[in-house]
Enzyme design. Sequence first.
Site, PDB file in Angstrom:
ATOM      1  N   GLU A   5      24.229  22.961   7.018  1.00 23.33           N
ATOM      2  CA  GLU A   5      25.249  23.504   6.149  1.00 23.33           C
ATOM      3  C   GLU A   5      26.509  23.499   6.325  1.00 23.33           C
ATOM      4  O   GLU A   5      28.204  23.626   5.550  1.00 23.33           O
ATOM      5  CB  GLU A   5      24.319  24.616   5.516  1.00 23.33           C
ATOM      6  CG  GLU A   5      23.277  24.570   4.640  1.00 23.33           C
ATOM      7  CD  GLU A   5      23.334  23.945   4.149  1.00 23.33           C
ATOM      8  OE1 GLU A   5      24.364  23.749   3.091  1.00 23.33           O
ATOM      9  OE2 GLU A   5      22.165  23.118   3.682  1.00 23.33           O
ATOM     10  N   GLY A  11      23.234  24.682  -6.222  1.00 25.08           N
ATOM     11  CA  GLY A  11      23.612  23.420  -6.561  1.00 25.08           C
ATOM     12  C   GLY A  11      23.947  22.350  -6.472  1.00 25.08           C
ATOM     13  O   GLY A  11      23.482  21.554  -6.989  1.00 25.08           O
ATOM     14  N   ALA A  12      22.744  22.027  -5.561  1.00 24.83           N
ATOM     15  CA  ALA A  12      21.996  20.569  -5.374  1.00 24.83           C
ATOM     16  C   ALA A  12      21.357  20.544  -4.027  1.00 24.83           C
ATOM     17  O   ALA A  12      21.104  21.548  -3.137  1.00 24.83           O
ATOM     18  CB  ALA A  12      23.334  19.384  -4.661  1.00 24.83           C
ATOM     19  N   MET A  13      20.397  19.595  -4.121  1.00 21.41           N
ATOM     20  CA  MET A  13      19.731  19.380  -2.839  1.00 21.41           C
ATOM     21  C   MET A  13      19.394  17.936  -2.176  1.00 21.41           C
ATOM     22  O   MET A  13      19.127  16.937  -2.595  1.00 21.41           O
ATOM     23  CB  MET A  13      17.753  19.444  -2.905  1.00 21.41           C
ATOM     24  CG  MET A  13      17.269  19.827  -1.877  1.00 21.41           C
ATOM     25  SD  MET A  13      17.250  20.449  -0.365  1.00 21.41           S
ATOM     26  CE  MET A  13      16.379  19.732   0.649  1.00 21.41           C
ATOM     27  N   GLU A  14      19.808  18.121  -0.494  1.00 18.90           N
ATOM     28  CA  GLU A  14      20.137  17.304   0.026  1.00 18.90           C
ATOM     29  C   GLU A  14      18.550  15.914   0.600  1.00 18.90           C
ATOM     30  O   GLU A  14      18.284  15.043   1.758  1.00 18.90           O
ATOM     31  CB  GLU A  14      20.431  16.743   1.310  1.00 18.90           C
ATOM     32  CG  GLU A  14      19.515  18.051   2.464  1.00 18.90           C
ATOM     33  CD  GLU A  14      20.438  19.502   2.244  1.00 18.90           C
ATOM     34  OE1 GLU A  14      19.856  20.205   3.322  1.00 18.90           O
ATOM     35  OE2 GLU A  14      20.574  19.734   1.810  1.00 18.90           O
ATOM     36  N   ASN A  15      17.337  15.889  -0.398  1.00 17.28           N
ATOM     37  CA  ASN A  15      16.295  14.530  -0.005  1.00 17.28           C
ATOM     38  C   ASN A  15      16.467  13.559  -0.015  1.00 17.28           C
ATOM     39  O   ASN A  15      17.495  13.321  -0.684  1.00 17.28           O
ATOM     40  CB  ASN A  15      15.890  14.547  -1.175  1.00 17.28           C
ATOM     41  CG  ASN A  15      15.541  16.340  -2.349  1.00 17.28           C
ATOM     42  OD1 ASN A  15      14.925  17.048  -2.018  1.00 17.28           O
ATOM     43  ND2 ASN A  15      15.924  16.000  -3.975  1.00 17.28           N
ATOM     44  N   HIS A  60      24.895  15.279   4.718  1.00 17.13           N
ATOM     45  CA  HIS A  60      23.653  15.366   5.024  1.00 17.13           C
ATOM     46  C   HIS A  60      22.246  14.471   5.505  1.00 17.13           C
ATOM     47  O   HIS A  60      22.109  14.747   6.288  1.00 17.13           O
ATOM     48  CB  HIS A  60      22.546  16.480   4.167  1.00 17.13           C
ATOM     49  CG  HIS A  60      23.007  17.595   4.005  1.00 17.13           C
ATOM     50  ND1 HIS A  60      22.707  19.006   5.129  1.00 17.13           N
ATOM     51  CD2 HIS A  60      23.528  19.140   3.145  1.00 17.13           C
ATOM     52  CE1 HIS A  60      23.963  20.014   4.921  1.00 17.13           C
ATOM     53  NE2 HIS A  60      23.841  19.781   3.206  1.00 17.13           N
ATOM     54  N   HIS A 118      29.393  16.568   0.026  1.00 17.04           N
ATOM     55  CA  HIS A 118      28.242  17.845   0.750  1.00 17.04           C
ATOM     56  C   HIS A 118      26.685  16.786   0.709  1.00 17.04           C
ATOM     57  O   HIS A 118      26.760  17.209   1.877  1.00 17.04           O
ATOM     58  CB  HIS A 118      28.185  18.966   0.008  1.00 17.04           C
ATOM     59  CG  HIS A 118      27.556  19.912   0.743  1.00 17.04           C
ATOM     60  ND1 HIS A 118      28.283  21.228   1.800  1.00 17.04           N
ATOM     61  CD2 HIS A 118      25.969  20.669   1.063  1.00 17.04           C
ATOM     62  CE1 HIS A 118      27.607  22.067   1.898  1.00 17.04           C
ATOM     63  NE2 HIS A 118      25.476  21.673   2.009  1.00 17.04           N
ATOM     64  N   GLU A 119      26.458  16.606  -0.346  1.00 16.18           N
ATOM     65  CA  GLU A 119      25.099  16.414  -0.126  1.00 16.18           C
ATOM     66  C   GLU A 119      24.354  15.311   0.918  1.00 16.18           C
ATOM     67  O   GLU A 119      24.340  15.032   1.442  1.00 16.18           O
ATOM     68  CB  GLU A 119      24.805  16.445  -1.267  1.00 16.18           C
ATOM     69  CG  GLU A 119      24.455  17.668  -2.154  1.00 16.18           C
ATOM     70  CD  GLU A 119      23.948  18.442  -1.352  1.00 16.18           C
ATOM     71  OE1 GLU A 119      22.875  18.791  -0.874  1.00 16.18           O
ATOM     72  OE2 GLU A 119      23.612  19.523  -1.617  1.00 16.18           O
TER      73      GLU A 119
END
Length: 824
Positions: free
Chosen positions: A308, A251-255, A289, A285-286
Amino acid sequence: MRNLLREEAADRARLLDVTSYDVDLDLTAEADFGSTVVIRFACREPGASSFAELDGRPLEVSLNGRDLGTGTDGNRIALPDLQADNELRVVARCDWSRTGEGLHRFTDPADGLVYLWAQSFLDDAQRSFACFDQPDLKAVFRVAVTAPDEWVVIGNERGARDGGRWTFQETRRMPPYLFTVCAGPWHGEQRRHDGIELGVWCRQSLAAHLEADELFEITAQCFDSYHRTFGIRYPFGDTYDQLWVPEFNHGAMENAGAVTFTEDLLFRSRVTDGERRSRAMVIAHEMAHMWFGNLVTMRWWDDLWLNESFAELMGFHTTEVATRFDGAWTGFCTGRKAWGYSADQMPTTHPISGPVTDNRSALLNFDGISYAKGASTVRQLMVLVGEETFFEGVRRYLERHAFANTSLADFLTAIEEASGRDLAAWSDAWLRTPGVSTLRIDAGVVLQEAPAAYPVLRPHRIGIGRYDRENGALVRRDRLDVEVAGEQTPIDQLTEPADLVLLNDGDWTFAKIRFDDRSLATVLFSLRDLEDGLARALCWAGLWDATRDAELPPRLFVEAVLRGASRESDPEVLGQLLSQARTASALWAGDDDLVDALAATAREQTRLAPAGSDVQLTWAKGWISATRDGAALRALLAGDDVPTGLAVDTELRWQVVRRLAVLGCCTADEIAAELANDATAAGERHADYARAARPDVALKLQAWEQATQDESLSNHQTEAIAAGFWQREQVELCRAYVERYFDEIRGVWESRSPQVARSLALSLYPAVVVEQAVLDRTHAFLRDGSLPAGLRRSVLERGDDLRRALAARALSRAATTSQPELGD
C-alpha cells in the site's frame, strides 16, 4: 469465521507448495451459488496434516480420491495424512454476500437487473471456494463460470463464452486474495493500447456516466509510465479490465487483471477537477499494484506497507508526471497526509512495518499509517538516495522476486545495492517505530521533538524556505537543503530574519511543523499572499496540526481560513480547508457564531467565484454543509436565488436535502419525492441518510434499530443510516443513545461481518456529544479486558477524537483578548 493466526500461516507455508486451482462456479441460482474446486498441492512432509478454508456448506470433500465427509471445524476442512503430491476436491454451496465480502449480489433498483462481483481480500476468497487463504501460498487459477446467457462474466484473465458457460485462460501465479469474477449484464467499452486489451465496465443504468475516453486516456498514460519506470511489462496477460461495482466497501481493489472500483468514482453530477484528479490517482494506485503487490507479494501482513505505501506513492507520483492533472502532491499534503498524521497520533498507532498476529488484526492496519505515512516515508527515502537510484533499486527488487513473496528485508536489500547505503538504522527509525516528530525553529536551530510514548528522533532531509514580503506578495528568498538529526540542528543561515521560515518546504518528509512567532503571525494574517500552492498547503497543514493538538485556539484557525481560503484555486485543497474549518468551529470551538461566519463567507464566495468554476462548486458545498438557514436552502432547491453558473444537479440537490433533514426542514414526503426523481442505488443511500438525520424521536429509534439489528440491509444502506444518525445539532434529542452505544456495540460487533462491524463501531460512537462524561464512559468501557481487539481499537480511535475536541474547547474557553485579532 475462524481467524488465521500468523503462526498457523507460517507453518502451512513451510509444509505446502500449492500448484493450481481449478474453480468452477455456478451463478444461476438466486438463493446461493454452486462452488467446485480442485486444488493440486505438494506436501514437504508426507504423512503430515493441514487444513483448507471454506466459508460455505461442503457437499463433497475428497482428498486424493478418499472421501473425507462434510464435517468442518468452523470454516476449516481438516486434511489428514497428506502425500507428497495431493489433489483436494470440494463441492459446496456458498451464500451471496450483501456486505461486500465474498461474492456480492446486487439488484439494481433502477431497472431490476442483477450484478455479482467477488471481493476476495483479505481472507474472503474462502467465501467463494475452498482454498488455502493466505498471501504466500500462490498458485495458478483455471476458472470456469456458468451464468445466465445474457450476462457478461469478467475474470482475472481473458475469458471465452459458449452460451452461459465461460472459461478463462490460466492465470499467472497469484494468491487467493487477488481472485475475482464479476458477472451480470455489464455495460462496457474496450480498446487496445500497446498490445493490451483495456476494458471499462459499469451497470447499464450508469452507462451514461462511464466517461470511457477519460478513463482510457488515464489508463494508457499510467501503463506507459510504469513500463518505463519499472522496466517490466504488465505481468498479467494481455487484458486489463476496470469495473465500477455497486456497494463496494473501499476505494478500489487490485485484483490481478480485473480491478474493481467504488461507483462513487463514476460521476453522476458535475464534479471538480480535484475529484477527477483523485480518481486518476486511484487508477494509478491500483495499476501500480500489478507490479508491487501482485507480481511481488508480501509474505504476510506484517509487510502490508510493501503493497500500500508504494502504490500510494506511485499513485500520486504517476498522476503528477504522466497525466494532465497538476497539483497531486499539493492535494496529498492537505488531504492524505492529514489522515496519516491523525492516525499516527492516536493511541492505536503502530509501526509502518510491524508484527501482525492474525488476519483480523491485518484488516485494522489499512489506515493512514500504511497508506499516507508509508507513502511519505518512501518519498523521504527517494529524496535521500535520489529518484533514479531509488527506481533502479525497485527494478532490481521486482526482477529478483517476480511471482514470489517477500519481506521488508528483501526490498531494503535492493535499495541498498542500488544506492550503496546501509539503510538498517534508517529503517529502524522510520519503519519499525510509530509516532510523528514535530519540527520547530528557535534562534537559528531546528528542534526535533518526539512523542513521549515513542521517543525516536528520526533523520530528516528537508527543505527550509525563507520568504519575504515584496510588493504585497510573500516571495521565497531561498530554500535550504538540510539534514536534520537529533534534538537540535543548528543552521547558520537561519539567524537572518525572514517574514516566514517554512520547515519542510517541498514536503519531503513526514513531520509536523511549527512556526516561530513572526512566521505564525505571517501565516495567520497573510497566507493568501504566498504564491506557491504547495508552500501554502504546508502552512495550512501546520496550522491544522497545531489546532488539532490544542496549541492554537480553533477560532484562530477558522478565521485564518475565512481570510485566506479564497486564494486557493485547487478545489481539493479548498474543500479540505472548509471541512477542517467546520470541524474546528462546530466541534472543537462549539461556537455557533463561528459556524455562521463560515457559512456566510462560503455563500459570499459562491457568488464571487467565476461562474461555473470548480471553486464555485466547492464553496457552494461548503456553504450547504455549514448553513443553518433552511429558507435559503429551500430556495436553492426550488431554483430561486441560484448563483450564476451553479448547477443544482442530482448530487447537489441531495446534499441540500440531507442538510435540510438535519435542520428539521424536510418532511418524509419530500425525501420520498426526491428519491422518486432519483430511483437509483445512490439515491437510496442519500434517502436513508436523510431519514436517519431528521430530528424526530421515532425516526431516531427506527434508524438505530435498522443500523444495529437489520442484517437484511446491504453494507451501504447500513452505513448510510449510521452516518445520518448523530448530528451536532441534535445532541439533546439523541442523548439516550450514548449509553445504548456502550451497552450494545459489543453485540453488534460480534454478530456482523468484519467490515460492517467496524463501520458501525466508528460511525455510531457519540463523538458529537463533546462532554467529559462521554469520555469517562469510554474509558470505563475500555477497561473490559475481554473486548475484541478490533472493537477496542475502534472505540479508542473515536475516543481520542473526543479527547481532542474537549482539549480544544478548553483552550477556547481559556483564550483571552490578548490573542491576535484578525482584521482586514
